[in-house]
Design an enzyme around this catalytic site. Structure first.
Site, PDB file in Angstrom:
ATOM      1  N   CYS A  65      -2.219   9.612   2.659  1.00 39.22           N
ATOM      2  CA  CYS A  65      -1.881   9.030   1.359  1.00 39.22           C
ATOM      3  C   CYS A  65      -2.986   9.251   0.328  1.00 39.22           C
ATOM      4  O   CYS A  65      -2.715   9.209  -0.870  1.00 39.22           O
ATOM      5  CB  CYS A  65      -1.563   7.548   1.500  1.00 39.22           C
ATOM      6  SG  CYS A  65      -2.928   6.549   2.130  1.00 39.22           S
TER       7      CYS A  65
ATOM      8  N   GLU B 103       0.868  -1.177   0.000  1.00 31.39           N
ATOM      9  CA  GLU B 103       0.000   0.000   0.000  1.00 31.39           C
ATOM     10  C   GLU B 103       0.903   1.225   0.000  1.00 31.39           C
ATOM     11  O   GLU B 103       1.475   1.608   1.025  1.00 31.39           O
ATOM     12  CB  GLU B 103      -0.923  -0.020   1.218  1.00 31.39           C
ATOM     13  CG  GLU B 103      -1.907  -1.180   1.228  1.00 31.39           C
ATOM     14  CD  GLU B 103      -2.890  -1.142   0.066  1.00 31.39           C
ATOM     15  OE1 GLU B 103      -3.081  -0.043  -0.520  1.00 31.39           O
ATOM     16  OE2 GLU B 103      -3.460  -2.182  -0.273  1.00 31.39           O
TER      17      GLU B 103
END
Length: 469
Positions: free
Chosen positions: A244, A210
């Site tokens: 993010c 990720e």
């Protein structure tokens, strides 16, 4: 011997014993994790405040609430997820049982980041527990107070035979990766993701990565400017921009930029007051090195809003940059701070071309009151996720898989996707021991006249289709 080899060996022995496989065991560990969140809530609030001056409200929304939602969603559905999935069979196996069994991988490693140190460590952990694995957790050493809290208190809630927390810096983590794990789940930067993937390749260990990326936000001329400004400002400046999935830059027409700038200024003042430095609702950059990196990006373009900094407090004001060029430093890397560049484009097609000329992002945002504009961007671009007319809110739905593509990541999780990420899809065919006469046509000595019968018994035929013109 690699550090923690004994620990990994001990957890593997526990997994091989079958201890983690019963549903009752998985539920008990998940419920214990829920007690950790409830009983240590105040400690979590204090630790995140000490590390990043995170506002309690933001911690509740982005750390605790998301973890609880993920946990409850998993507990509500775990029984259904664990069931064998029976599949379509050919004629030769009609009397047999064919299914997919969701097997745990074994001993998995979860490496968490610092920006959401509870959420991004525990949400993967929920999936790993639900799938029946033993887990080694490595929280980020950058958020030291959260790291200490997790290392000292979380093991008291979970079965120490099957779950462990390891504290480690860069060198120690590199050595930790030398151990053979059955699955590795990493959240962090693409550069470190490559290191993790290289280490995993030595053992042919599957990974989920990720990662981050520069998330575009296209704002069309047909939208409510005030609503756009509030939603973009919230997504960009939440957690001081250290998210993010924050919108990393805005693409819009020159005319829209003229409208958007005063609306963004108004939204920032509404959220954080005339001096965001004094606002209890605006966080700080996590460390000195990160502060210096983000501060250097302020030299790109022209500062239209904000720009103030304080190195001692690691404070960077909510900032909007204009007249930004494609080759400016702020456009070369993920910002991960409270800076929002605006670049102008002439049309939605120009915006699409701009986005497609770059690495595929973790999420793509579009604002427009026209469905055809939203659908055009959705259909002609590629990204890990997509959200129209808001920012970040797609993260609140456990049933939506979350993950990147290309440079922004590999694999996905959340809800059922977390369970499936940490589960091996094991195919199984259970045949009867008798009826041997039915198997005779496939045995030597071969005879050509048997082929039509074997084909009929084993080949899948295409169904007839009907097209309505």
């Amino acid at each position: 011997m690699s550090p923690h080899a004994e620990l990994v060996s001990r957890l593997r022995a526990a997994w091989l014993s079958g201890k983690t496989r019963p549903m009752e065991y998985r539920v008990a560990q998940l419920e214990a994790l829920g007690r950790f969140l409830d009983e240590k809530q105040q400690d979590i609030l204090e630790a995140t405040a000490a590390d990043m001056r995170k506002p309690p409200f933001e911690v509740e929304v982005s750390e605790l609430s998301i973890c609880r939602s993920e946990l409850n969603h998993t507990l509500n559905n775990l029984g259904a997820w664990m069931k064998d999935k029976h599949v379509e069979k050919n004629w030769a196996t009609q009397l047999d049982s064919a299914f997919i069994r969701k097997d745990p991988y074994g001993v998995v490693l979860i490496i968490g980041p610092w920006n959401y140190p509870i959420n991004l460590l525990l949400v993967p952990l929920i999936g790993a527990i639900a799938a029946g694995n033993c887990v080694v957790m490595k929280p980020s050493e950058i958020t030291r107070n959260v790291e200490r809290l997790v290392a000292e208190t979380l093991p008291r809630y979970l079965d120490e035979d099957c779950f462990a927390v390891v504290t480690a810096g860069v060198e120690e983590t590199t050595r930790l990766l030398e151990n053979k794990f059955d699955y590795i789940f990493f959240t962090g930067s693409p550069s470190v993701g490559r290191i993790v993937m290289t280490a995993a390749a030595k053992h042919l260990t599957p990974v989920t990565l990720e990662l981050g990326g520069k998330n575009p936000c296209y704002v069309s001329d047909s939208c409510n400017v005030q609503n756009v400004a509030r939603r973009v400002a919230w997504g960009r400046f939440f957690n001081a921009g250290q998210t993010c999935v924050a919108p990393d830059y805005v693409l819009c027409s020159a005319e829209m930029q003229e409208k958007l700038l005063p609306a963004l200024r108004e939204a920032i003042t509404e959220f954080y007051g005339p001096n965001p430095r004094e606002s209890p609702d605006f966080g700080r950059i996590v460390g000195d090195r990160q502060f210096q990196r983000v501060q250097a990006l302020l030299h790109s373009g022209h500062t239209a809003i904000g720009g103030q900094t304080d190195a001692e407090e690691r404070y960077i004001a909510p900032t909007v940059l204009v007249e930004v060029q494609q080759n400016d430093p702020v456009m070369q890397e993920e910002i991960f701070g409270p800076i929002l560049p605006i670049l102008t484009v002439d049309s939605v097609d120009d915006a699409i071309a701009f986005i497609n000329a770059r690495e595929r992002p973790l999420v793509l945002y579009v604002f427009s009151s026209r469905k055809e504009v939203v659908n055009r961007v959705l259909e002609r671009t590629s990204s890990g996720g997509f959200c129209a007319n808001d920012t970040i809110m797609h993260m609140t739905i456990p049933s939506l898989p979350f993950g990147g593509i290309g440079q922004s990541g590999l694999g996905s999780y959340h809800g059922r996707s977390s369970f499936e990420t940490f589960s091996h899809q094991r195919s199984a065919l259970l045949r009867g021991a008798g009826r041997e006469t039915l198997n005779t046509p496939r045995y030597p000595p071969y005879a050509p006249h048997r082929l039509p019968l074997l084909r009929a018994a084993t080949e899948t035929k295409r169904r007839a289709t009907c097209l309505l013109l």
